[in-house]
Design an enzyme around this catalytic site. Sequence first.
Site, PDB file in Angstrom:
ATOM      1  CE  LYS A 290      45.871  46.301  41.973  1.00  0.00           C
ATOM      2  NZ  LYS A 290      45.850  45.516  40.704  1.00  0.00           N
TER       3      LYS A 290
ATOM      4  CE1 TYR B 240      42.724  41.538  42.575  1.00  0.00           C
ATOM      5  CE2 TYR B 240      44.579  41.422  44.076  1.00  0.00           C
ATOM      6  CZ  TYR B 240      43.764  42.151  43.219  1.00  0.00           C
ATOM      7  OH  TYR B 240      44.002  43.485  43.021  1.00  0.00           O
TER       8      TYR B 240
ATOM      9  CG  ASN C 161      46.971  47.366  37.661  1.00  0.00           C
ATOM     10  OD1 ASN C 161      47.013  47.141  38.861  1.00  0.00           O
ATOM     11  ND2 ASN C 161      46.061  46.833  36.867  1.00  0.00           N
TER      12      ASN C 161
ATOM     13  CG  HIS D 222      41.092  46.120  43.637  1.00  0.00           C
ATOM     14  ND1 HIS D 222      40.789  45.110  42.754  1.00  0.00           N
ATOM     15  CD2 HIS D 222      40.000  46.276  44.439  1.00  0.00           C
ATOM     16  CE1 HIS D 222      39.559  44.661  43.029  1.00  0.00           C
ATOM     17  NE2 HIS D 222      39.069  45.346  44.049  1.00  0.00           N
TER      18      HIS D 222
ATOM     19  CD  GLU E 237      36.459  43.687  45.464  1.00  0.00           C
ATOM     20  OE1 GLU E 237      36.623  43.019  44.430  1.00  0.00           O
ATOM     21  OE2 GLU E 237      36.606  44.938  45.485  1.00  0.00           O
TER      22      GLU E 237
HETATM   23  P1  IDP Z   1      41.057  45.361  36.999  1.00  0.00           P
HETATM   24  O1  IDP Z   1      42.001  45.539  38.170  1.00  0.00           O
HETATM   25  O2  IDP Z   1      41.185  46.476  36.000  1.00  0.00           O
HETATM   26  O3  IDP Z   1      39.629  45.127  37.428  1.00  0.00           O
HETATM   27  P2  IDP Z   1      41.182  42.521  36.396  1.00  0.00           P
HETATM   28  O4  IDP Z   1      40.943  41.948  35.054  1.00  0.00           O
HETATM   29  O5  IDP Z   1      40.108  42.344  37.431  1.00  0.00           O
HETATM   30  O6  IDP Z   1      41.543  44.059  36.209  1.00  0.00           O
HETATM   31  O7  IDP Z   1      42.538  41.888  36.938  1.00  0.00           O
HETATM   32  C1  IDP Z   1      42.890  41.991  38.308  1.00  0.00           C
HETATM   33  C2  IDP Z   1      44.348  42.390  38.403  1.00  0.00           C
HETATM   34  O8  IDP Z   1      45.148  41.330  37.877  1.00  0.00           O
HETATM   35  C3  IDP Z   1      44.758  43.612  37.577  1.00  0.00           C
HETATM   36  O9  IDP Z   1      44.480  44.835  38.212  1.00  0.00           O
HETATM   37  C4  IDP Z   1      46.249  43.370  37.425  1.00  0.00           C
HETATM   38  O10 IDP Z   1      46.966  43.722  38.610  1.00  0.00           O
HETATM   39  C5  IDP Z   1      46.310  41.869  37.237  1.00  0.00           C
HETATM   40  N1  IDP Z   1      46.279  41.488  35.819  1.00  0.00           N
HETATM   41  C6  IDP Z   1      45.237  41.562  34.966  1.00  0.00           C
HETATM   42  N2  IDP Z   1      45.553  41.116  33.744  1.00  0.00           N
HETATM   43  C7  IDP Z   1      46.852  40.749  33.825  1.00  0.00           C
HETATM   44  C8  IDP Z   1      47.773  40.183  32.877  1.00  0.00           C
HETATM   45  O11 IDP Z   1      47.449  39.939  31.714  1.00  0.00           O
HETATM   46  N3  IDP Z   1      49.046  39.946  33.339  1.00  0.00           N
HETATM   47  C9  IDP Z   1      49.427  40.196  34.634  1.00  0.00           C
HETATM   48  N4  IDP Z   1      48.587  40.706  35.542  1.00  0.00           N
HETATM   49  C10 IDP Z   1      47.321  40.986  35.156  1.00  0.00           C
HETATM   50 MG    MG Z   2      38.872  43.566  38.612  1.00  0.00          MG
END
Ligand code: IDP
Ligand code: MG
Length: 138
Positions: free
Chosen positions: A11, A51, A114, A117, A128
């Site tokens: 990312k 997304y 974070n 992905h 994807e």
């Molecule tokens: P993952 O990437 O660990 O699979 P997901 O629940 O699929 O997590 O969420 C997709 C992406 O959305 C996360 O990687 C993060 O960048 C963002 N995200 C998830 N939860 C939050 C939140 O509570 N606040 C802001 N961004 C979030």
């Molecule tokens: Mg995810």
Amino acid sequence: MGLERTLSIIKPDATKKNVIGKILSRFEEAGLKLIAVSMKTLSPEEAGEFYAVHRARPFYGELVDYMTTGPVVISVLEGHDAIATNRKLMGATDPKKADKGTIRADFAESINANAVHGSDSAENAANEIKFFFPELSR
Ligand code: IDP
Ligand code: MG
């Protein structure tokens, strides 16, 4: 599970930090093979469609905006149990909760920015991969 493919995205926060090579090395060190790689800045349309599964979640807008703030490195990883192996290397979504030594613990900024992905299921991995590398999905 046997030989699998999964989609990874490094990312914008991580490309900005200059740790693309370090992150790709972790995949290789875990036995995952890079079979396709592309670096680009996502358009709002691409990020929004990628997304789309999260459209109803409160952070969707913030996530799509963030994903377009800089270049990303999109790759297809292949190997034994690739989907779960990659998720394990990544660590928990919230870097504060990610296990020591995981990519997110070491490189992520926040729950949104974070670092990486990774596909979370065989079905999503197939979708994807097709989205970014249609030539691999024939
Ligand atoms: P993952 O990437 O660990 O699979 P997901 O629940 O699929 O997590 O969420 C997709 C992406 O959305 C996360 O990687 C993060 O960048 C963002 N995200 C998830 N939860 C939050 C939140 O509570 N606040 C802001 N961004 C979030
Ligand atoms: Mg995810």
